[in-house]
Design a protein around this motif. Structure first.
Motif, mmCIF file in Angstrom:
data_model
loop_
_atom_site.group_PDB
_atom_site.id
_atom_site.type_symbol
_atom_site.label_atom_id
_atom_site.label_comp_id
_atom_site.label_asym_id
_atom_site.label_seq_id
_atom_site.Cartn_x
_atom_site.Cartn_y
_atom_site.Cartn_z
ATOM 1 N N PHE A 172 0.843 -1.200 0.000
ATOM 2 C CA PHE A 172 0.000 0.000 0.000
ATOM 3 C C PHE A 172 0.881 1.255 0.000
ATOM 4 N N CYS A 173 1.922 1.228 0.812
ATOM 5 C CA CYS A 173 2.815 2.387 0.901
ATOM 6 C C CYS A 173 3.718 2.484 -0.323
ATOM 7 N N GLU A 174 4.256 1.346 -0.726
ATOM 8 C CA GLU A 174 5.184 1.337 -1.871
ATOM 9 C C GLU A 174 4.519 1.825 -3.146
ATOM 10 N N THR A 175 3.256 1.486 -3.309
ATOM 11 C CA THR A 175 2.572 1.894 -4.535
ATOM 12 C C THR A 175 1.989 3.303 -4.409
ATOM 13 N N GLY A 176 2.293 3.968 -3.290
ATOM 14 C CA GLY A 176 1.972 5.389 -3.182
ATOM 15 C C GLY A 176 0.583 5.728 -2.692
ATOM 16 N N TRP A 177 -0.216 4.715 -2.336
ATOM 17 C CA TRP A 177 -1.585 5.023 -1.916
ATOM 18 C C TRP A 177 -1.618 5.814 -0.622
ATOM 19 N N ASN A 178 -0.686 5.539 0.274
ATOM 20 C CA ASN A 178 -0.722 6.282 1.531
ATOM 21 C C ASN A 178 -0.487 7.770 1.305
ATOM 22 N N ALA A 179 0.391 8.092 0.361
ATOM 23 C CA ALA A 179 0.801 9.482 0.134
ATOM 24 C C ALA A 179 -0.220 10.300 -0.641
ATOM 25 N N MET A 180 -1.154 9.627 -1.264
ATOM 26 C CA MET A 180 -2.034 10.286 -2.226
ATOM 27 C C MET A 180 -2.633 11.621 -1.781
ATOM 28 N N PRO A 181 -3.219 11.700 -0.573
ATOM 29 C CA PRO A 181 -3.945 12.939 -0.268
ATOM 30 C C PRO A 181 -3.066 14.108 0.179
ATOM 31 N N PHE A 182 -1.790 13.858 0.445
ATOM 32 C CA PHE A 182 -1.027 14.867 1.188
ATOM 33 C C PHE A 182 -0.214 15.795 0.292
ATOM 34 N N SER A 183 0.266 16.851 0.921
ATOM 35 C CA SER A 183 0.960 17.909 0.195
ATOM 36 C C SER A 183 2.252 17.402 -0.450
ATOM 37 N N PRO A 184 2.494 17.811 -1.686
ATOM 38 C CA PRO A 184 3.741 17.439 -2.372
ATOM 39 C C PRO A 184 4.962 17.920 -1.580
ATOM 40 N N GLU A 185 4.809 18.962 -0.778
ATOM 41 C CA GLU A 185 5.912 19.471 0.032
ATOM 42 C C GLU A 185 6.553 18.370 0.875
ATOM 43 N N PHE A 186 5.726 17.413 1.281
ATOM 44 C CA PHE A 186 6.245 16.337 2.133
ATOM 45 C C PHE A 186 6.190 14.973 1.420
ATOM 46 N N GLY A 187 6.108 15.025 0.126
ATOM 47 C CA GLY A 187 6.150 13.780 -0.629
ATOM 48 C C GLY A 187 4.793 13.256 -1.063
ATOM 49 N N GLY A 188 3.750 14.007 -0.787
ATOM 50 C CA GLY A 188 2.418 13.559 -1.167
ATOM 51 C C GLY A 188 2.105 13.891 -2.610
ATOM 52 N N GLN A 189 0.943 13.433 -3.054
ATOM 53 C CA GLN A 189 0.534 13.696 -4.430
ATOM 54 C C GLN A 189 -0.459 14.844 -4.520
ATOM 55 N N GLY A 190 -0.881 15.333 -3.357
ATOM 56 C CA GLY A 190 -1.712 16.533 -3.323
ATOM 57 C C GLY A 190 -3.001 16.439 -4.096
ATOM 58 N N LEU A 191 -3.600 15.269 -4.144
ATOM 59 C CA LEU A 191 -4.856 15.147 -4.892
ATOM 60 C C LEU A 191 -6.013 15.768 -4.105
ATOM 61 N N PRO A 192 -7.004 16.266 -4.811
ATOM 62 C CA PRO A 192 -8.141 16.901 -4.125
ATOM 63 C C PRO A 192 -8.851 15.928 -3.168
ATOM 64 N N ALA A 193 -9.518 16.507 -2.196
ATOM 65 C CA ALA A 193 -10.260 15.706 -1.214
ATOM 66 C C ALA A 193 -11.311 14.836 -1.887
ATOM 67 N N VAL A 194 -11.913 15.379 -2.919
ATOM 68 C CA VAL A 194 -13.002 14.644 -3.562
ATOM 69 C C VAL A 194 -12.479 13.348 -4.215
ATOM 70 N N VAL A 195 -11.241 13.381 -4.658
ATOM 71 C CA VAL A 195 -10.663 12.172 -5.260
ATOM 72 C C VAL A 195 -10.279 11.164 -4.176
ATOM 73 N N THR A 196 -9.659 11.666 -3.111
ATOM 74 C CA THR A 196 -9.286 10.736 -2.038
ATOM 75 C C THR A 196 -10.540 10.145 -1.402
ATOM 76 N N MET A 197 -11.625 10.903 -1.432
ATOM 77 C CA MET A 197 -12.876 10.366 -0.879
ATOM 78 C C MET A 197 -13.296 9.105 -1.622
ATOM 79 N N ALA A 198 -13.262 9.159 -2.924
ATOM 80 C CA ALA A 198 -13.661 7.986 -3.721
ATOM 81 C C ALA A 198 -12.689 6.825 -3.498
ATOM 82 N N VAL A 199 -11.403 7.149 -3.477
ATOM 83 C CA VAL A 199 -10.409 6.092 -3.271
ATOM 84 C C VAL A 199 -10.553 5.494 -1.872
#
Lengths: 592, 592
Positions: free
Chosen positions: B85-112
């Motif tokens: 889960f972590c290696e494929t980046g799912w954990n990082a998805m919602p968070f700020s790119p500043e700290f390594g996240g993908q910064g996706l909108p809340a509405v997208v993380t909601m569906a995921v």
């Protein structure tokens, strides 16, 4: 932890003032029964429930029944409790004196049974199933079978079971495939597998008398080709002593979400030469005989809804009085108080209490109709026919909701098994399923009990007339006017929905069945609201006459709650029935 | 057994057509997001949910997490799944790119996130709690703490927890007694016991970052004297490597009714010298900071209601298509068919499907408001403030009811643990309790979000105006007129109840709180009904324009069902609010 205390005051009020216990004691055959006698029976039963059954309920859940090589060991304490239960005569209470019973009216056994179900629902299933088997044998078996089996079953020395379900025959009993063949000496050999057999194997009773539905060779297909057989675990010698072990075995017991104390067996008949069975009544009439057991069992399963809700309520109330958490909104002192003072905890407990009282009143009222019908009262027979699916279906659905509401009172610790609230929540969940699911009850209600009555809807309309009369009576008393208005509105909703069911059943039975469960809820709410209104009227009279028993104040309060918080839902259920069928079928199957 | 398949078509419809994904992708900071990108993210997520998380869900329940001597071993498969889960980046998805996240909108993380919750709710709690901790640190901690902790937490290499509850401080956080004292070097020593710590100890993450509420010496009493500390399981060296074990231990894990895969820990801090902690933000402001986590977590727990209902639905639907039982009422052929053809099974599944879609739409719509508010939209901020308790409280209450309805589809086998329906029923039951019980949500709704708004009721009235506009719009289309009428009636009920709440809150807050949970149900039904009506309008437009996608027919059908079977209940809930408070308090405490 809390201790179960039977709600004797409410039980006695309902028996004496709503169900008419004195009238029932005056019926032929009930001469030995009296209001005073019943009071002392309930006192004794409450002691047994509190002292013997409640303390072993938790072990029933945590240890449960265990099956090894066909031998079932029940949970710690169950065997001793069962012995005591039989020795002190509780098992025999409801049955005919002809076979050693005490012949008490149904309305009395209803109150006593509620205590068993509250204190230990898993345990109570054993005498309940035995009782069903006794009823079927007493009504339909030969004198020889009765004499041989009933005295021991009435004592409880031998327990009884109902064997209907098979892997491919659940709600659809017509699919039963267990076989029986005549040997020629009057006995039969039975073979097949039955599942979900409550208390199918146990170490409490010395013998287990299985009533098994099976097909004879060349029997007609479907429901008209099923016969009922008595198949004992141990064959019984002519002198009544136990003979050899019959060819039947408990293959396993189920790993269920709840009622772990009750062994739910997979029973295998005739793995060797065939299990020896005795035909009950005539060939191919087994389904009808089984319904003797089923109707008995359905009202009793409905009572499980009452019992489990009462027990969950007492447990939650105990916690709500003990647990101190936070200041109360609007209380400027800021003093921290028991959570019972928080408005929503108060609402949850009021909800459980009021709805449980309504269910209890309906169940005891239904039992009074059984007693009257037994004495030949056709009106009472029509009423109990109408109400059996309601007591079963509505009370069990409520029991699930209310055990959930009670769990909510605990907050986080409610989800921890050690707290005990989970057990009631898990146990209650079976009640809407076994002895006919809620849909089976609801379809019985809208079909056989309403649209397919000799005069369609006659029974419901007779009850509605009484409900409207009660509403009119209450309307004259300003302190009951609010109840009267809500009851009247509820009755109107039920009346509209009833007319719709009758008008549409013939032409579109699917549409009616699509709304049958909402119709069941509607009927339960209005019938329960009616009896709570009658109770309120009696309480108001007593208060007006100067009676200072606080119980009457409490009854007025719960009746008012039921009227203002439950009866308003009647209109919504009615609109689901009359306006919602098309939407149920709005989606083609492939688009689900 | 069934396999979880993400309802991608419905998810995409809601994202694109109701929540306005394209608008959200156009907001500043979301430039890298696009409708196409989101579609491929959802596809990949669905594969992970189906292929990795769903298959280990059952072991999570049956084996669960085990604690021995302070060491927790998670259920078989969980550790490997978490690593992937972590290696494929799912954990990082919602968070700020500043700290390594993908910064996706809340509405997208909601569906995921819905997929994770459907496939394995117990597993999904780990990233959910980590996410809450990341939010609190990102918003309130020093740059030094952020740089040191966030990158590893965003990756998921380190997990995070929320430590609020203590034995005497549950809903009443003011009673927190865990202590912290300054050492003088900028660090603190924390000591005390925290309970119900989700994923408080586990073998999946290399380090666990606990956020702990505690009191400094001489802090003011109550909520204004609580500070928030970051307390790592292993101290972190300046180079980011793990140092010595901190003075904290998992004393035990709870024996819960459900979510057995999620270790719920009793955490003991400072049994020896004190656990080293770092102050987040300023002293005595911890409660405010914690609410950053709480609001994030509340919407996410609401989504658990959606996810578990969807999963329970899919499981029941699988059985309803497989299981053949009985002829269908009204079908003269007498052919036995899958139970999906029985009217009440159809009703149960339609009920679960329609209500799940309504909850999903509300949750994604709420997430869209989070994205818009994040970009500075004050109207969206007001809307998400209003809807957060509704998404949490209403969706979880529905989730419990719907997992029960799904279990009912199975009949007798539904009560057998091996069938799997029980797990959803048991798992769902925690959701109305943690992260603030339903009453806590409901009191937040009627209080802070309504009566105590700057202009009382302004947010609700703004939403009601939009709802009425939708109803007016639909009324012009004959095929939607039924939905329009029911929506209008529902809105009127909500409007009446809103006025009552505002009029009475100041003078009688207890009375308002006595009806807060019914008010919450009312708001959920009307808001959910509104968004289903909007969905129906879009579907009708597409159909009128010649689009032959059967999805639009299905959406019209579920919207019609919701309108005719759920919206009618709005009036009953409103009457509980406006006319039922006195009855809640009708019984003196001693008469319970």
């Amino acid at each position: 932890m809390s201790t179960y205390i039977a709600p004797l005051r409410d039980m006695q009020f309902i028996l004496n003032d709503v169900a008419g216990l004195d009238e029932i004691c005056a019926l032929p055959g009930n001469e030995e029964c009296s209001v005073d006698l019943v009071e002392s029976i309930l006192d004794e039963a409450s002691k047994f429930a509190t002292g013997v059954l409640d303390p072993i309920n938790r072990a029933g859940d945590t240890v449960g029944s265990v099956c090894k090589d066909g031998v079932v060991t029940t949970a710690p304490g169950f065997k001793d409790a069962y012995k005591l239960f039989c020795e002190t005569g509780w098992n025999a209470m409801p049955f005919s004196p002809e076979f050693g019973g005490q012949g008490l009216p149904a309305v009395v056994t209803m109150a006593v049974n509620e205590m068993w179900k509250s204190a230990n629902m898993a345990f109570a299933l054993c005498p309940m199933l035995t009782g069903g088997a006794i009823e079927a044998i007493a009504h339909h078996a030969s004198d020889e079978l009765k004499q041989k089996y009933l005295p021991k079953m009435v004592e409880g020395t031998w327990s009884g079971t109902m064997n209907l379900t098979e892997p491919a025959a659940g709600s659809d009993l017509a699919a039963i495939s267990t076989k029986a063949k005549a040997v020629g000496d009057g006995t039969y050999l039975v073979s097949g597998t039955k599942i979900f057999i409550t208390w199918g194997e146990n170490d409490c009773a010395e013998n287990i008398i299985h009533l098994v539905l099976a097909r004879l060779p060349d029997a007609p297909p479907g429901l008209k080709g099923i016969s009922l057989f008595l198949v004992p675990k141990f064959l019984v010698n002519d002198d009544g002593s136990l003979g050899q072990r019959n060819d039947l075995i408990c293959a396993s017991i189920e790993h269920k979400m709840g009622i772990h104390g009750s062994p739910t067996a997979v029973m295998s008949y005739g793995e060797k030469e065939g299990a020896v069975g005795y035909l009950i009544g005539e060939e191919n009439k087994g389904i009808g005989y089984m319904f003797t057991m089923m109707n008995h069992a359905r009202v009793n399963v409905g009572l499980e809804g009452v019992g489990i809700a009462e027990r969950a309520y007492q447990h939650a109330l105990w916690y709500a009085r003990e647990r101190i958490q936070g200041a109360i909104v609007g209380d400027k002192s800021g003093v921290k108080k028991p959570i019972l003072h928080h408005p929503d905890v108060r609402r949850l407990l009021m909800d459980v209490k009021a709805r449980t009282e309504a269910m209890r009143t309906l169940a005891y009222y239904a039992a009074a109709q059984i007693d009257k019908a037994h004495a030949g009262d056709a009106v009472a027979q029509a009423r109990i026919d109408l109400l059996t699916p309601v007591v079963k279906g509505w009370s069990t659905e409520q029991g699930v909701e209310l055990s959930s509401a009670a769990l909510q009172v605990f907050g986080g610790v409610g989800f921890i098994e050690e707290t005990g609230a989970c057990q009631y929540y898990r146990d209650s969940r079976i009640t809407t399923i076994y002895e006919g699911t809620t849909a089976i009850q609801a379809n019985d209600l809208v079909g056989r009990k309403l649209a397919r009555e000799k005069v369609p809807g006659a029974g419901m309309k007779a009850m509605l007339a009484e409900i409207n009369a009660t509403a009119a009576e209450l309307a004259g008393n300003p302190s009951l006017a609010n109840i009267a208005v809500n009851l009247k509105n509820g009755a109107n909703s039920l009346s509209t929905a009833t007319d719709w069911v009758i008008a549409n059943y013939e032409s579109n039975p699917q549409a009616v069945h699509a709304g049958s469960v909402p119709f069941l809820h509607l009927t339960g709410i209005v019938a329960g609201g009616w009896l709570m209104a009658k109770s309120a009227a009696i309480a108001a009279q007593r208060i007006a006459a100067g009676d200072s028993d606080a119980f009457y104040q409490a009854k007025l309060a719960t009746a008012e709650y039921f009227a203002t918080h439950r009866l308003p839902f009647a209109a919504a259920y009615a609109s689901e029935v009359t306006g919602g069928a098309a939407a149920v079928f709005g989606l083609p199957e492939n688009l689900f």
